[in-house]
Design a protein around this motif. Sequence first.
Motif, PDB file in Angstrom:
ATOM      1  N   HIS A 180       0.840  -1.207   0.000  1.00  0.00           N
ATOM      2  CA  HIS A 180       0.000   0.000   0.000  1.00  0.00           C
ATOM      3  C   HIS A 180       0.869   1.249   0.000  1.00  0.00           C
TER       4      HIS A 180
ATOM      5  N   HIS B 208       2.651   1.515  -3.412  1.00  0.00           N
ATOM      6  CA  HIS B 208       1.788   1.936  -4.514  1.00  0.00           C
ATOM      7  C   HIS B 208       1.459   3.415  -4.427  1.00  0.00           C
ATOM      8  N   TRP B 209       1.072   3.862  -3.259  1.00  0.00           N
ATOM      9  CA  TRP B 209       0.636   5.258  -3.119  1.00  0.00           C
ATOM     10  C   TRP B 209       1.801   6.197  -2.826  1.00  0.00           C
TER      11      TRP B 209
ATOM     12  N   ARG C  67       3.635   6.648  -0.290  1.00  0.00           N
ATOM     13  CA  ARG C  67       3.638   7.331   1.003  1.00  0.00           C
ATOM     14  C   ARG C  67       3.471   6.298   2.121  1.00  0.00           C
TER      15      ARG C  67
ATOM     16  N   ARG D   2     -14.640 -15.662  -3.026  1.00  0.00           N
ATOM     17  CA  ARG D   2     -14.419 -14.221  -3.128  1.00  0.00           C
ATOM     18  C   ARG D   2     -15.759 -13.476  -3.006  1.00  0.00           C
TER      19      ARG D   2
ATOM     20  N   ARG E 241     -20.868   6.356   5.376  1.00  0.00           N
ATOM     21  CA  ARG E 241     -19.482   6.711   5.041  1.00  0.00           C
ATOM     22  C   ARG E 241     -18.507   6.051   6.014  1.00  0.00           C
TER      23      ARG E 241
ATOM     24  N   ARG F  85     -18.281   2.447   5.159  1.00  0.00           N
ATOM     25  CA  ARG F  85     -17.536   2.242   3.927  1.00  0.00           C
ATOM     26  C   ARG F  85     -16.033   2.412   4.163  1.00  0.00           C
TER      27      ARG F  85
ATOM     28  N   ASN G 114     -13.479  -0.457   3.360  1.00  0.00           N
ATOM     29  CA  ASN G 114     -12.408  -0.263   2.378  1.00  0.00           C
ATOM     30  C   ASN G 114     -11.021  -0.554   2.953  1.00  0.00           C
TER      31      ASN G 114
ATOM     32  N   ARG H  43     -10.961  -4.215   2.370  1.00  0.00           N
ATOM     33  CA  ARG H  43     -10.782  -4.486   0.929  1.00  0.00           C
ATOM     34  C   ARG H  43      -9.338  -4.215   0.512  1.00  0.00           C
ATOM     35  N   SER H  44      -8.803  -3.125   1.015  1.00  0.00           N
ATOM     36  CA  SER H  44      -7.415  -2.785   0.688  1.00  0.00           C
ATOM     37  C   SER H  44      -6.475  -3.909   1.130  1.00  0.00           C
TER      38      SER H  44
ATOM     39  N   THR I 162     -13.769  -5.100  -5.034  1.00  0.00           N
ATOM     40  CA  THR I 162     -14.007  -3.678  -4.823  1.00  0.00           C
ATOM     41  C   THR I 162     -15.376  -3.496  -4.201  1.00  0.00           C
ATOM     42  N   ALA I 163     -15.771  -2.240  -4.057  1.00  0.00           N
ATOM     43  CA  ALA I 163     -17.058  -1.939  -3.456  1.00  0.00           C
ATOM     44  C   ALA I 163     -17.974  -1.377  -4.525  1.00  0.00           C
ATOM     45  N   THR I 164     -19.251  -1.374  -4.236  1.00  0.00           N
ATOM     46  CA  THR I 164     -20.175  -0.674  -5.124  1.00  0.00           C
ATOM     47  C   THR I 164     -20.023   0.819  -4.865  1.00  0.00           C
ATOM     48  N   PRO I 165     -19.716   1.586  -5.907  1.00  0.00           N
ATOM     49  CA  PRO I 165     -19.444   3.008  -5.654  1.00  0.00           C
ATOM     50  C   PRO I 165     -20.676   3.760  -5.170  1.00  0.00           C
TER      51      PRO I 165
ATOM     52  N   ASP J   8     -20.703   0.066 -12.531  1.00  0.00           N
ATOM     53  CA  ASP J   8     -21.642   0.806 -11.699  1.00  0.00           C
ATOM     54  C   ASP J   8     -21.635   2.294 -12.053  1.00  0.00           C
TER      55      ASP J   8
ATOM     56  N   PHE K 177     -16.007   8.273  -4.436  1.00  0.00           N
ATOM     57  CA  PHE K 177     -16.958   7.206  -4.757  1.00  0.00           C
ATOM     58  C   PHE K 177     -16.995   6.109  -3.687  1.00  0.00           C
TER      59      PHE K 177
ATOM     60  N   LEU L 143     -14.508   4.027  -2.838  1.00  0.00           N
ATOM     61  CA  LEU L 143     -13.822   2.833  -3.345  1.00  0.00           C
ATOM     62  C   LEU L 143     -12.520   2.610  -2.581  1.00  0.00           C
TER      63      LEU L 143
ATOM     64  N   GLU M 129      -8.545   1.763  -1.552  1.00  0.00           N
ATOM     65  CA  GLU M 129      -7.245   2.271  -2.038  1.00  0.00           C
ATOM     66  C   GLU M 129      -6.211   1.156  -1.933  1.00  0.00           C
TER      67      GLU M 129
END
Lengths: 118, 260
Positions: free
Chosen positions: A19, A22-23, A25, A72, A92, A95, A99, A102-103, A113-116, B74, B256, B258, B260
Motif C-alpha cells: 500500500h 503503490h501510493w 507514502r 471471493r 461513510r 464504507r 475499504n 478491501r485494501s 471492490t465496493a459498489t461506488p 456501476d 466514490f 472505493l 485504495e
Amino acid sequence: MTTEEVGGFATVEQWLQAHGSHWNRTAEEAERLRRLEILCRYCEFAERDPDALVANLLRETPTGRRIWLKRRRAEMARIDAFEGIVADGDPRRGRDAGNVVRSFFIHNGVALTATPFR
Amino acid sequence: MEYKQVIGRRRSIRYFVPYRPVEREKIQAILEAARICSQAVNANWAKAIVVRRDDLSEEDREALKTPTTTAQLDLAPVWIFWYGDPSAPTLGQTTLKGLVDVGALNPSHGWSHAYVDDVVWTQVLTPIMGNQAALLALTGCEAGLAICQAMLMAVDLGLGTGINAFNSEKARAILNPPDHWIPLWVQLVGYPAESPDGGGQRPRQPFESLYFEGRYGVPFERDESVVNELTDAGMLQPPAPLPWRLDEVRALARMFGLPE
C-alpha cells in the motif's frame, strides 16, 4: 487478537508495504494503528486470522495462483455486512472501514471492490 | 475535435460521472460510426445491444460483472454490449456484388458478378465459413474495427469510454442475443469523472520493436520529426503517469467510496 499481533502476520506486512509503495507514502503511526484496529475487528467478525483470510481465497494450480471466485463473492458479502455493523447509521464510516479490509485483500492479490456511491 | 487529437485523447476511462446521462443522439452517433467501418466482404460483423445501467435490476448489474469489470460498470450510465456475428459473410455473395454495382469493386481490379459467384463465393468465402478457427479470427478482427470507430466517436463527442470484459453467460440470459453471436466486449460510455487524459498516455512497447520494414527483424525506424509533428498535433501526448495522477485516483476513490 491485539493490533500488535495482527501487525505481525505476513499478509498484513505485505499489505502495509505494498500500500505504501503503490501510493508512494507511508502511513503515519495513528493511521497505521487505525487500519490495524479495523482489520483486527474484521478478523474477529470473520473468525479467522489475516493469513487464513487470504489463504481461504487463493489456491495453487499448475499454472499459478488462482482466486476462488465463489469464496471471493462470499468474502465481499461479508465485508458488506461488516460495513453495516461498523457504520452505526453513518454509511461513510462503514464504507471507510470496509475499504480498509478491501485494501488488505487487494494488496494481497485478491481483486475485489465496493459498489461506488453514486 | 481534430482527428489526430481524437486518437491521442482516447483513454480507457474507468471513472464516470454516474448521475449524468448520455444523450441518445450521442449513442446513435457512436453506432453510426461503427456501422460504416471497414468490413471484409462488406458484411456487418459487429452487432451491439445498448443498455442503460439504470434500466437493469441491481441483481442483473451484479451478474454481468467479472472480477476485473466492477466499479466502472456501476459508474457508467450506458453499456454497449458488442458481439461478433460469424454468420455475417453468409450474405457475402450479395454484398460483394453490391460493391461491384456501386463501383467499389471494379473490373479494373478483376471484379465482376461472375467472379463473385464462381470464385470468391465458392472458393474463398464458403471454405472460410467452414473453418471455425479462421472464421473466429476474422469475426474478432472485423468486429474490432467497428468497436474502435465506436470508441473514437465517443471521444470526439466529449465522452469517456472503454471496453471491458463481461459475464457472457449471464448476458445471454439477460440480453437474449442470438445463440451464434460471439460475446466480445462491453463498451462503457459516460461523461468522465477522471480527467479525460487519464493521467497521461499509457505506456506502449517501443515503436521499433513492433513494426518492421521490408522483412521481420528490420525495425521501421522512427523519424523524430514525425514524432514532433504528431506531438504538436495532439496525437502523441505526455506519457503516464502525470505527476498528479496518484492524487487524482485517491481523490476519486474517496469520492466514490472505493478502496485504495
